[in-house]
Design a protein around this motif. Sequence first.
Motif, PDB file in Angstrom:
ATOM      1  N   VAL A   1       0.828  -1.205   0.000  1.00  0.00           N
ATOM      2  CA  VAL A   1       0.000   0.000   0.000  1.00  0.00           C
ATOM      3  C   VAL A   1       0.865   1.258   0.000  1.00  0.00           C
ATOM      4  O   VAL A   1       0.565   2.241  -0.679  1.00  0.00           O
ATOM      5  CB  VAL A   1      -0.957  -0.014   1.210  1.00  0.00           C
ATOM      6  N   GLU A   2       1.974   1.242   0.736  1.00  0.00           N
ATOM      7  CA  GLU A   2       2.833   2.415   0.823  1.00  0.00           C
ATOM      8  C   GLU A   2       3.807   2.502  -0.348  1.00  0.00           C
ATOM      9  O   GLU A   2       4.190   3.594  -0.764  1.00  0.00           O
ATOM     10  CB  GLU A   2       3.618   2.394   2.141  1.00  0.00           C
ATOM     11  N   ALA A   3       4.205   1.349  -0.860  1.00  0.00           N
ATOM     12  CA  ALA A   3       5.180   1.329  -1.952  1.00  0.00           C
ATOM     13  C   ALA A   3       4.661   0.406  -3.045  1.00  0.00           C
ATOM     14  O   ALA A   3       5.046  -0.760  -3.110  1.00  0.00           O
ATOM     15  CB  ALA A   3       6.534   0.863  -1.442  1.00  0.00           C
ATOM     16  N   PRO A   4       3.783   0.908  -3.899  1.00  0.00           N
ATOM     17  CA  PRO A   4       3.192   0.060  -4.940  1.00  0.00           C
ATOM     18  C   PRO A   4       4.255  -0.599  -5.814  1.00  0.00           C
ATOM     19  O   PRO A   4       5.323  -0.054  -6.056  1.00  0.00           O
ATOM     20  CB  PRO A   4       2.336   1.047  -5.738  1.00  0.00           C
ATOM     21  N   GLY A   5       3.933  -1.745  -6.296  1.00  0.00           N
ATOM     22  CA  GLY A   5       4.844  -2.599  -7.050  1.00  0.00           C
ATOM     23  C   GLY A   5       4.516  -4.024  -6.691  1.00  0.00           C
ATOM     24  O   GLY A   5       4.501  -4.370  -5.500  1.00  0.00           O
ATOM     25  N   THR A   6       4.229  -4.855  -7.679  1.00  0.00           N
ATOM     26  CA  THR A   6       3.679  -6.184  -7.425  1.00  0.00           C
ATOM     27  C   THR A   6       4.758  -7.256  -7.429  1.00  0.00           C
ATOM     28  O   THR A   6       5.614  -7.291  -8.314  1.00  0.00           O
ATOM     29  CB  THR A   6       2.613  -6.534  -8.475  1.00  0.00           C
ATOM     30  N   THR A   7       4.690  -8.135  -6.425  1.00  0.00           N
ATOM     31  CA  THR A   7       5.482  -9.362  -6.398  1.00  0.00           C
ATOM     32  C   THR A   7       4.567 -10.504  -6.814  1.00  0.00           C
ATOM     33  O   THR A   7       3.528 -10.731  -6.185  1.00  0.00           O
ATOM     34  CB  THR A   7       6.037  -9.638  -4.988  1.00  0.00           C
ATOM     35  N   TRP A   8       4.950 -11.216  -7.874  1.00  0.00           N
ATOM     36  CA  TRP A   8       4.113 -12.296  -8.397  1.00  0.00           C
ATOM     37  C   TRP A   8       4.578 -13.642  -7.845  1.00  0.00           C
ATOM     38  O   TRP A   8       5.777 -13.902  -7.738  1.00  0.00           O
ATOM     39  CB  TRP A   8       4.162 -12.327  -9.931  1.00  0.00           C
ATOM     40  N   PHE A   9       3.602 -14.496  -7.529  1.00  0.00           N
ATOM     41  CA  PHE A   9       3.923 -15.816  -6.996  1.00  0.00           C
ATOM     42  C   PHE A   9       4.276 -16.783  -8.124  1.00  0.00           C
ATOM     43  O   PHE A   9       3.687 -16.736  -9.214  1.00  0.00           O
ATOM     44  CB  PHE A   9       2.752 -16.379  -6.194  1.00  0.00           C
ATOM     45  N   ALA A  10       5.216 -17.662  -7.841  1.00  0.00           N
ATOM     46  CA  ALA A  10       5.637 -18.674  -8.809  1.00  0.00           C
ATOM     47  C   ALA A  10       4.686 -19.865  -8.728  1.00  0.00           C
ATOM     48  O   ALA A  10       4.656 -20.573  -7.717  1.00  0.00           O
ATOM     49  CB  ALA A  10       7.070 -19.118  -8.510  1.00  0.00           C
ATOM     50  N   LEU A  11       3.912 -20.076  -9.766  1.00  0.00           N
ATOM     51  CA  LEU A  11       2.975 -21.196  -9.839  1.00  0.00           C
ATOM     52  C   LEU A  11       3.335 -22.060 -11.037  1.00  0.00           C
ATOM     53  O   LEU A  11       3.583 -21.553 -12.132  1.00  0.00           O
ATOM     54  CB  LEU A  11       1.535 -20.691  -9.964  1.00  0.00           C
ATOM     55  N   ASP A  12       3.349 -23.359 -10.840  1.00  0.00           N
ATOM     56  CA  ASP A  12       3.725 -24.282 -11.902  1.00  0.00           C
ATOM     57  C   ASP A  12       2.626 -24.399 -12.951  1.00  0.00           C
ATOM     58  O   ASP A  12       1.444 -24.225 -12.659  1.00  0.00           O
ATOM     59  CB  ASP A  12       3.997 -25.680 -11.327  1.00  0.00           C
ATOM     60  N   GLY A  13       3.037 -24.730 -14.165  1.00  0.00           N
ATOM     61  CA  GLY A  13       2.083 -25.057 -15.213  1.00  0.00           C
ATOM     62  C   GLY A  13       1.600 -23.847 -15.990  1.00  0.00           C
ATOM     63  O   GLY A  13       1.845 -22.689 -15.639  1.00  0.00           O
ATOM     64  N   ASP A  14       0.883 -24.146 -17.058  1.00  0.00           N
ATOM     65  CA  ASP A  14       0.304 -23.128 -17.926  1.00  0.00           C
ATOM     66  C   ASP A  14      -0.815 -22.406 -17.188  1.00  0.00           C
ATOM     67  O   ASP A  14      -1.780 -23.048 -16.749  1.00  0.00           O
ATOM     68  CB  ASP A  14      -0.234 -23.812 -19.189  1.00  0.00           C
ATOM     69  N   PRO A  15      -0.741 -21.086 -17.040  1.00  0.00           N
ATOM     70  CA  PRO A  15      -1.789 -20.377 -16.287  1.00  0.00           C
ATOM     71  C   PRO A  15      -3.155 -20.420 -16.967  1.00  0.00           C
ATOM     72  O   PRO A  15      -4.156 -20.067 -16.330  1.00  0.00           O
ATOM     73  CB  PRO A  15      -1.251 -18.945 -16.205  1.00  0.00           C
ATOM     74  N   ARG A  16      -3.210 -20.840 -18.227  1.00  0.00           N
ATOM     75  CA  ARG A  16      -4.502 -20.998 -18.890  1.00  0.00           C
ATOM     76  C   ARG A  16      -5.056 -22.417 -18.730  1.00  0.00           C
ATOM     77  O   ARG A  16      -6.186 -22.683 -19.136  1.00  0.00           O
ATOM     78  CB  ARG A  16      -4.398 -20.636 -20.371  1.00  0.00           C
TER      79      ARG A  16
END
Length: 754
Positions: free
Chosen positions: A274-289
């Motif tokens: 909230v104070e420092a915007p910028g996204t950390t994305w989680f590592a998930l296996d496999g095709d996201p579709r």
Amino acid sequence: MRVGQVIAAISALALGVWVSLPVAAQQASHPLTLNDIYGPGAVKLDEPIPSKWLGAGDAYTTVEASASTPGAVDIVRYDTATGKRSVLVDARLLLPVGGATPLAISDYAWAPGGRYLMLFVRAPSARRNNPIGDYWLLDLTSHTLRQLGAKAPAQSLLYAEFSPDGARVAYLSGNNLYVEASDRADVRQLTSDASDHILNGRSDVVYEEEFRLGKAYQWSPDSRRIAYWQFDTEGVGTFYMMRNTDTLYSKPIPQQYPLPGTTNSAVRIGVVGVEAPGTTWFALDGDPRQNYVPRIGWAGNSAEVLIQHENRLQNTNHVMIGDAATGATRQIFLDQDKAWLMPTDEVQWMQGGRSFTWLSERDGWRHLYLVSRDGAKVDLRTPGDFDVVSIERIDEKAGQVYFIASPDNVTQRYLYRAALTGPAKIERLTPANSPGSNDYRIAPGGRWAFHTVSRFDAPPVIDVVSLPAHRSTRVMVRNEAMRAAVAATPHAAPEFFKVDVGGGTQLDAWMIKPPSFDPAKKYPLLVYVYSEPAGQTVSDRWGGDRYLWHLMLAQQGYLVASVDSRGAASPRGRDWRKSIYRQIGLLASADQAAAVKAMIAARPYIDPARIGVWGWSGGGAMTLNAMFRYPDLYKTGIAVASPANQRLYNSIYQERYMGLPDDNAQGYADGSPINFAQNLKGNLLIVQGTGDDNVHYQNLEQLADRLISYNKQFSMMAYPDRTHGISEKPNTRLHLFTMMTDYLHQHLPAGDAK
């Protein structure tokens, strides 16, 4: 529409009830008419009061008509134990600066601590699962009212929610995520990559429909971070609905809607500060579709997120913990089934984060388990040959879980309590003098609950009860007018029974008979169907306008019945529900036909030459299956908003129950009623809204085209711009049910026959 009318309409929809019966019906006994049920003079059920618990539940607030400001509402506080009433927010505080009209609030929410009140004004264009509108914030200290997202377009905000500390509000606008300070108009944009195809913090249409995921973000417990879903819908097929009623030229309404076997949205999960915007994305296996993330939640702290990661077949749930700082993930638990799994909402962290609760069918029944953080220990807490229908409250301090179940009668619902530790101990809290369907909204402290009870032919009563004693302290909604109206019109008590269809299978059923029923005569039978895995029709619960219409038909000389086939969403165990896996439309329609034949054999007053069937949505598909697969049994059918071809419905629902089309092509073909249209012999009416964004109008046109190719005569009705519920615009419901009633009178004549 006035404020109270808006609140009543939304609350009634939430309870699944409709307006019904004119005041005249309370004064003299007379048979129902369509105008009584759907006409402009119909009286409404009492308003289900939009009540909110305060604190631990020692008090609650409701919305009531204001004495100081005509046409407006006050927010009123009640002491739970004594019923003492006080006006907490006068309607005059709900007047925007410079405005003369109070806000037509649809809902409201209290900030933790109670200093701020957030008000929601739903936009007229809002869809059933997409509550877009305006949000306003009232500061009860300074008595100032301001609109949130003031620089955003009018009626464009979604899913506003207070942070756990109440200092901020998060909301969505233009598919981006924002936070705004509660004490001032200080807005911070947390995401900026949104587009028509990139959705941040909100779901796509199929997650919204099938996973019940609309608001796709979660505040961290310390209010410093937000975990959120991002949907990339690029490449998802677009369906176009057409509006033809309000302009000279037709207007296409695009909807990205993945069909079975086609491209799904790509979904990823991130955390933004909230104070420092910028996204950390989680590592998930496999095709996201080719995988789903139906649920996330903070893992008992503000540093880790619990992620439910399902494969496309939805039969394996990889439960993972992700590090919010790095995005690294690790699997801690695995849930699997040979058929399908539903994501678990009932995750609550216990023992300082060392374990969490989990709802699963792993022993053949839906039960609550306590799972250690490493997944090594899985402890069953609600043992027995019954299903937990829903979890109402988990009270770690008291060591109790409150849940809804009905071990002895699957058509009813009662409140139970079980211990979370030590020897399993289960006790029923709903008293014996409260039969039917009981629903609860339990206060945070666990000592009180809003309790709603209804029966098949008795409208809801809402009261405040103490727990665990279940003593009623105040009745909030009585529905006396409706109760009197039902009592004043001729009717017989409904009959609940079981139908033996052979092979040791007994199906639950109900029947409504004419008030002047004579077993020596013969009557037409109209069967109301659904029997998809998403619903249950044989339920001892107030049936709203459907019950009243069925009662009207019974008064006119019809028998009306309903049967839950195998696979229906009854709390009868995993094997019952999943017996229809990969054969939707086949086993259930066979069960329905077998039940009708069994009733004809056991009940000589049923006229086998006058068997009708009707249903809506999945029930419409079941109606088509009945008419096409058993043409010598059913003489007349009415199918409303029906998925005629399983390949035309959404990917998540259809693949969950049928698998992928490439792996079950024959099942999809055999389960789709359109492929048996050549067998039609009887009278068929098909009805659809052209603006249906759930079961598209395409289904009606393709079915009509197929029937025409076989020179099969049928009737059809298209409702312009109406959606799946076919209820928009004046007189729509009256017109629809008038047409349906007339069709039955013409093709399935009412009355008895010697």
